[in-house]
Design a protein around this motif. Structure first.
Motif, short mmCIF file in Angstrom:
data_model
loop_
_atom_site.label_atom_id
_atom_site.label_comp_id
_atom_site.label_asym_id
_atom_site.label_seq_id
_atom_site.Cartn_x
_atom_site.Cartn_y
_atom_site.Cartn_z
N ASP A 98 3.69 -3.61 -49.17
CA ASP A 98 3.46 -4.84 -48.54
C ASP A 98 2.13 -5.38 -49.04
N TYR A 99 2.50 -6.31 -50.15
CA TYR A 99 0.97 -6.89 -50.95
C TYR A 99 0.16 -7.74 -50.09
N ARG A 100 0.52 -8.07 -48.97
CA ARG A 100 -0.23 -8.85 -48.37
C ARG A 100 -1.25 -8.04 -47.55
N LYS A 101 -0.94 -6.75 -47.57
CA LYS A 101 -2.01 -5.73 -46.85
C LYS A 101 -2.54 -4.63 -47.85
N ILE A 102 -2.25 -4.83 -49.26
CA ILE A 102 -2.66 -3.85 -49.97
C ILE A 102 -4.14 -4.04 -50.33
N VAL A 103 -4.45 -5.27 -50.23
CA VAL A 103 -6.07 -5.59 -50.47
C VAL A 103 -6.40 -6.70 -49.19
N ASP A 104 -7.65 -6.81 -48.83
CA ASP A 104 -8.08 -7.93 -48.21
C ASP A 104 -8.27 -9.09 -49.04
N TRP A 105 -7.62 -10.00 -49.06
CA TRP A 105 -7.29 -11.10 -50.07
C TRP A 105 -8.60 -12.02 -49.90
N ASP A 106 -8.92 -12.42 -48.61
CA ASP A 106 -10.18 -13.21 -48.21
C ASP A 106 -11.16 -12.70 -48.71
N ASP A 107 -11.61 -11.26 -48.54
CA ASP A 107 -12.61 -10.69 -49.21
C ASP A 107 -12.71 -10.75 -50.92
N CYS A 108 -11.52 -10.53 -51.58
CA CYS A 108 -11.35 -10.33 -52.64
C CYS A 108 -11.67 -11.53 -53.30
N LEU A 109 -11.01 -12.79 -52.92
CA LEU A 109 -11.16 -13.99 -53.48
C LEU A 109 -12.40 -14.65 -53.12
N HIS A 110 -12.95 -14.41 -52.13
CA HIS A 110 -14.14 -15.23 -51.56
C HIS A 110 -15.42 -15.18 -52.69
N SER A 111 -15.41 -14.11 -53.36
CA SER A 111 -16.79 -14.31 -54.36
C SER A 111 -15.99 -13.92 -55.72
N ALA A 112 -14.59 -14.32 -56.03
CA ALA A 112 -14.26 -13.99 -57.34
C ALA A 112 -14.57 -15.17 -58.42
#
Length: 261
Positions: A98-112
């Motif tokens: 499940d790509y939606r749960k493989i990472v914390d998207w909010d956390d990854c993208l917030h400071s990208a």
């Protein structure tokens, strides 16, 4: 040729010496427990008999472990260690369906600061992360690169229509909608240069997102029914998987056409 396993030889020698000593003591206790003296001292005779039997049984079990169990355990540990080394060398950090749960998207993208998107159109993903994408595009030190299929290439459109079991008009419409959607992320299409959009006729075998020093990759399946879960993985920079996806992405972008800005 000199032996290169001195510690193993010493360990084996100690083991067999102890095992031999234990076996001798156990047999001796079993023997003496049957002497006439112990008939008048029954409790001592029982104790000697039980201790002797325990020593003999322990030596027998230890020998079986050394001859069979330890070697099997050692082989199993080698397999585990080799697998661990393979995983470490590849840089694999996560895997799931499940790509939606493989990472914390909010956390990854917030400071990208660096985001590359290699997808057919990724409408659902874009809508779910719209706020974070706009925040990335608003920062002077960040850049988003999007690589989409070429909506003007008939072969590309035909292949995608077959893969996603939909019409060619729907595919073309989804791609054009994605292009416009990613433009709007860039301060509503003001062409700041922080969002770049490319198109290519390369047929997609997976969807990939590079977020700074990691890749998130989602694979496709090939059955007619496209619903269900898809394998997804994450890998870090410095591993062989990251190197493969990075080289693949950069090679595709080099051969792509920049359509925005």
């Amino acid at each position: 040729m000199a032996n290169n396993t001195p510690y193993r030889l010493v360990t084996n020698l100690k083991y067999w010496l102890l095992a031999s000593g234990g076996l001798v003591v156990g047999m001796a206790l079993l023997y003496v427990s049957g002497l006439s003296w112990f008939e008048d001292h029954e409790s001592f005779g029982t104790l000697a008999n039980q201790l002797g039997g325990l020593l003999v049984a322990s030596v027998a079990l230890a020998t079986l472990w050394d001859l069979v169990g330890r070697r099997s355990f050692f082989k199993e540990m080698l397999e585990v260690l080799e697998l661990k080394q393979d995983v470490s060398a590849s840089g694999l950090t996560g895997i799931g369906t499940d790509y939606r749960k493989i990472v914390d998207w909010d956390d990854c993208l917030h400071s990208a600061k660096r985001l590359d998107i290699f997808a057919a159109w990724a409408t659902t993903w874009r809508n779910n992360n719209q706020v974070n994408l706009q925040q990335i595009a608003s920062r002077n030190d960040a850049k988003i690169r999007v690589c989409l299929p070429d909506p003007t290439d008939p072969n590309c459109i035909k292949s995608l229509a077959a893969r996603f079991n939909t019409s060619q008009n729907d595919v073309r419409g989804k791609i054009n909608e994605a292009i416009e959607g990613y433009k709007k992320i860039d301060a509503n299409g003001s062409a700041t240069g922080r969002v770049e959009i490319y198109t290519t006729s390369v047929f997609r075998a997976f969807t990939a997102y590079r977020i700074d020093s990691q890749f998130v990759v989602t694979l496709y399946h090939h059955k007619d029914n496209r619903r269900g879960l898809f394998p997804a993985l994450t890998c870090r920079e410095g591993g062989s998987l990251f190197a493969f996806f990075e080289e693949d992405l950069e090679g595709t972008l080099d051969a792509s056409t920049k359509v925005y800005p």
